[in-house]
Structures are given as structure tokens and as C-alpha cells.
Enzyme design. Structure first.
Site, mmCIF file in Angstrom:
data_model
loop_
_atom_site.group_PDB
_atom_site.id
_atom_site.type_symbol
_atom_site.label_atom_id
_atom_site.label_comp_id
_atom_site.label_asym_id
_atom_site.label_seq_id
_atom_site.Cartn_x
_atom_site.Cartn_y
_atom_site.Cartn_z
ATOM 1 N N THR A 216 0.851 -1.064 -0.041
ATOM 2 C CA THR A 216 -0.065 0.183 -0.056
ATOM 3 C C THR A 216 0.893 1.440 -0.154
ATOM 4 O O THR A 216 1.783 1.249 0.681
ATOM 5 C CB THR A 216 -0.967 -0.072 1.339
ATOM 6 O OG1 THR A 216 -1.932 -1.189 0.847
ATOM 7 C CG2 THR A 216 -1.584 1.448 1.510
ATOM 8 N N VAL B 166 -14.223 -2.932 2.425
ATOM 9 C CA VAL B 166 -13.563 -1.643 2.562
ATOM 10 C C VAL B 166 -12.578 -1.376 3.844
ATOM 11 O O VAL B 166 -12.927 -1.829 4.881
ATOM 12 C CB VAL B 166 -14.518 -0.337 2.656
ATOM 13 C CG1 VAL B 166 -13.857 0.950 2.732
ATOM 14 C CG2 VAL B 166 -15.538 -0.465 1.490
ATOM 15 N N THR C 208 -0.729 1.862 7.266
ATOM 16 C CA THR C 208 -0.538 0.800 6.153
ATOM 17 C C THR C 208 -0.666 -0.565 7.197
ATOM 18 O O THR C 208 0.204 -0.582 8.111
ATOM 19 C CB THR C 208 0.491 0.740 5.247
ATOM 20 O OG1 THR C 208 0.516 -0.530 4.540
ATOM 21 C CG2 THR C 208 1.787 0.966 6.071
HETATM 22 N N1 ASP Z 1 -4.373 -0.831 4.992
HETATM 23 C C1 ASP Z 1 -4.672 -1.485 3.748
HETATM 24 C C2 ASP Z 1 -5.939 -2.017 3.845
HETATM 25 O O1 ASP Z 1 -6.276 -2.977 4.799
HETATM 26 C C3 ASP Z 1 -3.669 -2.547 3.248
HETATM 27 C C4 ASP Z 1 -2.220 -2.363 3.492
HETATM 28 O O2 ASP Z 1 -1.986 -1.146 4.018
HETATM 29 O O3 ASP Z 1 -1.459 -2.954 2.815
HETATM 30 O O4 ASP Z 1 -6.783 -2.182 2.713
#
Ligand code: ASP
Length: 358
Positions: free
Chosen positions: A215, A244, A266
Site C-alpha cells: 500500500t 472496505v 498501512t
Molecule cells: N491497510 C490496507 C487495507 O487494509 C492494506 C495495506 O496497508 O497494505 O486495505
């Protein structure tokens, strides 16, 4: 007790008696906290240097925009994130993680922390934010989020799914915000399809760590003295269609307030969502009068732990102080920053020191 591994920007002190002031930081970015180990990366035919080089390239481009006359942190964050979205290494835009059905449903948000006099809308002239969720055909979701933020009269703050895309894909909006329509197959890279194919879909020991690496997020401090934060993601690999995460939630995974700091998170979105982590960091500074370091440490300490690490976050305040925090079991977080003088630094694993990229 839950241990925290918070990494702070290494300060460089001059050899004189009075320590030099820490370098002012104007741009910070991350490329995801679900970092694979060197061995896991090798299996994928990748190296951390590839991620670092692309992160550094995006940071340098964002810094150039930040210094252009008339541009703000909104332009710099959008420019930085667009570059990362177009790079298929990261879990955003082109390289986004896919749903259990092998489709891309992308999320993004942008928040302008400006509090005084710059809002153009009637609804809340002091604060601007825009988000999109479940995007299936827009190449750069961060620009779509900006288009929502800049809707006439601040009409809406979030648009969802194909019905939301209808507004974003109207000709005037597409031209104004440089939105390009692509088929969903544009996002379905071979590497991401492999993650959702049942025969390849063996979870690693660090259960789920492969599900969410890459991300992207960014925070800028601009010449107005304002903080702008943006985040973009494909979400968790193999997520249920319609799921979501925290990324597009204002105050969940993305937030900015000029009275405190800008934040991009993230990791396992469900955890960050339940704890409103980005807003928590801002609240700790604003109401608890904590430093950016304490605020980031405290917000992460409040999160439950999980195998593979729950994730991390980046934050930047008005003084140009940055904090990069990670939960205890997180292997790392692709991360970087740019000083006011334009020096770019990057790091990946939890124990890594900063490396200047020239
Ligand atoms: N936080 C993001 C989600 O849960 C994923 C990520 O940060 O890699 O959609």
C-alpha cells in the site's frame, strides 16, 4: 506487554558543542508495511532495492512539485502517489492486490489539513477531504479521491463503487483531474493473480503478510505551512468483494490537521479502522499535547498484535518533524523522506538505518 518498534528519523548532529537542529522534513512516504523478508522477495524475483528506488523516484518527483510556484501539498501528494500507483511493485493502482474473485477494487483518500480560510465550499470552509472506495476502472484512484475533495461546494466526501465512478468518469471531471479509464484487467498483474489462485494460495508462516504488502501513502508539508496526507491501496489480497479497509476512511487510515500532523497508515485495515488510528495520532498531539513521536508510539501501542505484524504508519508535523512507527512483529515498512533541501532517504526493514539516495 506489547512492544513497540518505532523508528525515528536518525538525526545528524554536528561535531560542535551545540547540536545542529534536526533537518526539516517536507515530504514522507511509505510503500506498505507488509514487507516480505529478503528470502520471500527473492522467490518473487524481487529485491528491496527495487522498492526503495521507486519510492525514492516518487519522493523526488513529489518534492519537485512541492517547490513549483503555485503548487500545494495536495499537488505534491497526488504526484507522489500517482507514480507509486503506476509502478506494479506496490499494492496500489497497477500492482494492486485483488479480491478473492481476482478483481481489483481500489481505495484511496486525500486530506488537506488546512484550517484557516482556504476552503472553497460552503459546507465546511476549514477542512477538505475526499475518498473513493471500490474503484474498478480508474487508473489513478488518488486523483479520483482529489476529484471528490474538490467537488463543487464540497458536495460529497466519499464516492463508492461503479456508481461513484459514473460521476468521476464524466468528461469534464476526467479532464480536470487527469482521470484515465482502464479495464479492470489493467490491474490484474500475474503476480497478484497468483495470490488468489487456489493452488498458489498457500499462506506464509507469517499468516497473511503476503496479503498486504505495498500500500502507498504520503504526507507533505507545503509552503502554506499546511499538511496534506494521501493513501492508496488495492486492500488485502483475497478480500471479499465489497470489503472496505482503513485507507479511504477519513481518520481511519488517512488524516491531516494543521494543528497537529498528517498521517498515512498501512497494515491490516480492519484493525486501523476499529481504532481510528490516523485520527488517534492527530488527537494525541492536538488534545494530549504529545510530541509526534509519542503520539505515533501511543497510537500503535493501543493496537492489538497479530502474526506478521499489524502494520505501521508515517506522520509529519508542521515543524517538519517526522515519525515512522511499526507494530512489534512487522518485518518492515518501505519508507522514505525528503528534507527541505531536497535530500532523499529510504529504508525498508525494521532494523534498517536511513540510506541517502543521490
Ligand atoms: N491497510 C490496507 C487495507 O487494509 C492494506 C495495506 O496497508 O497494505 O486495505
Amino acid at each position: 506487554m506489547f512492544r513497540i518498534a518505532t523508528l525515528l528519523v536518525a538525526l545528524v548532529f554536528s561535531p560542535s558543542f551545540a547540536p545542529a537542529a534536526p533537518p526539516k522534513i517536507v515530504l514522507v512516504a511509505h510503500g506498505g508495511a507488509g514487507v516480505l523478508t529478503a528470502e520471500e522477495l527473492k522467490k518473487e524475483g524481487l529485491t528491496k532495492e527495487q522498492f526503495e528506488a521507486n519510492l525514492a523516484k516518487a519522493l523526488a518527483a513529489g518534492y519537485a512539485v512541492l517547490n513549483e510556484k503555485g503548487k500545494t501539498g495536495v499537488d505534491a501528494v497526488e504526484a507522489t502517489v500517482r507514480i507509486l500507483e503506476d509502478c506494479d511493485l506496490f499494492n496500489a493502482g497497477k500492482g494492486a492486490a485483488l479480491t478473492s474473485e481476482g478483481k481489483a477494487e481500489l481505495d484511496a483518500a486525500i486530506v488537506d489539513g488546512t484550517m484557516i480560510g482556504s476552503g472553497e465550499g460552503k459546507r465546511d470552509p476549514r477542512k477538505r477531504a475526499g475518498a473513493v472506495t471500490g474503484i474498478t476502472e480508474i487508473k489513478n484512484p488518488i486523483s479520483a479521491a482529489r476529484a471528490v475533495m474538490e467537488m463543487p461546494n464540497q458536495k460529497h466526501a466519499m464516492l463508492a463503487g461503479p456508481r461513484g465512478e459514473e460521476y468521476l468518469l464524466t468528461p469534464d471531471v476526467m479532464i480536470k483531474f487527469r482521470l484515465e479509464r482502464v479495464p479492470n484487467s489493467y490491474f490484474q498483474t500475474e503476480r497478484r493473480l497468483r495470490q488468489v489462485r487456489p493452488k498458489d494460495n498457500k499462506q506464509t508462516k507469517r499468516d497473511g503478510a503476503d496479503a498486504r504488502f505495498g500500500t502507498v501513502g504520503c504526507v507533505a508539508l507545503d509552503s502554506r505551512g499546511s499538511l496534506v496526507a494521501g493513501t492508496s491501496t488495492g486492500g488485502l489480497a483475497r478480500k471479499l468483494p465489497g470489503r472496505v479497509g482503513d485507507t479511504p476512511m477519513i481518520g481511519g487510515g488517512t488524516y491531516a490537521d494543521d494543528r497537529a500532523c498528517g498521517v498515512s497508515c498501512t497494515g491490516t485495515g480492519e484493525v486501523f479502522l476499529r481504532h481510528a488510528t490516523a485520527a488517534d495520532v492527530v488527537g494525541r498531539m492536538r488534545h494530549g499535547k504529545q510530541t509526534i513521536t509519542d503520539a505515533v508510539n501511543g497510537a500503535i501501542a493501543d493496537l492489538p498484535d497479530e502474526d506478521g505484524g499489524v502494520g505501521g504508519l508515517i506522520a509529519l508535523d508542521k515543524e517538519g518533524r517526522a515519525a515512522f512507527g511499526m507494530s512489534a512483529k512487522s518485518v518492515g515498512m518501505y519508507r522514505g523522506y525528503v528534507t527541505a533541501e531536497g535530500k532523499v532517504f529510504v529504508a525498508t526493514y525494521a532494523g534498517d538505518g536511513w540510506r541517502e539516495v543521490k
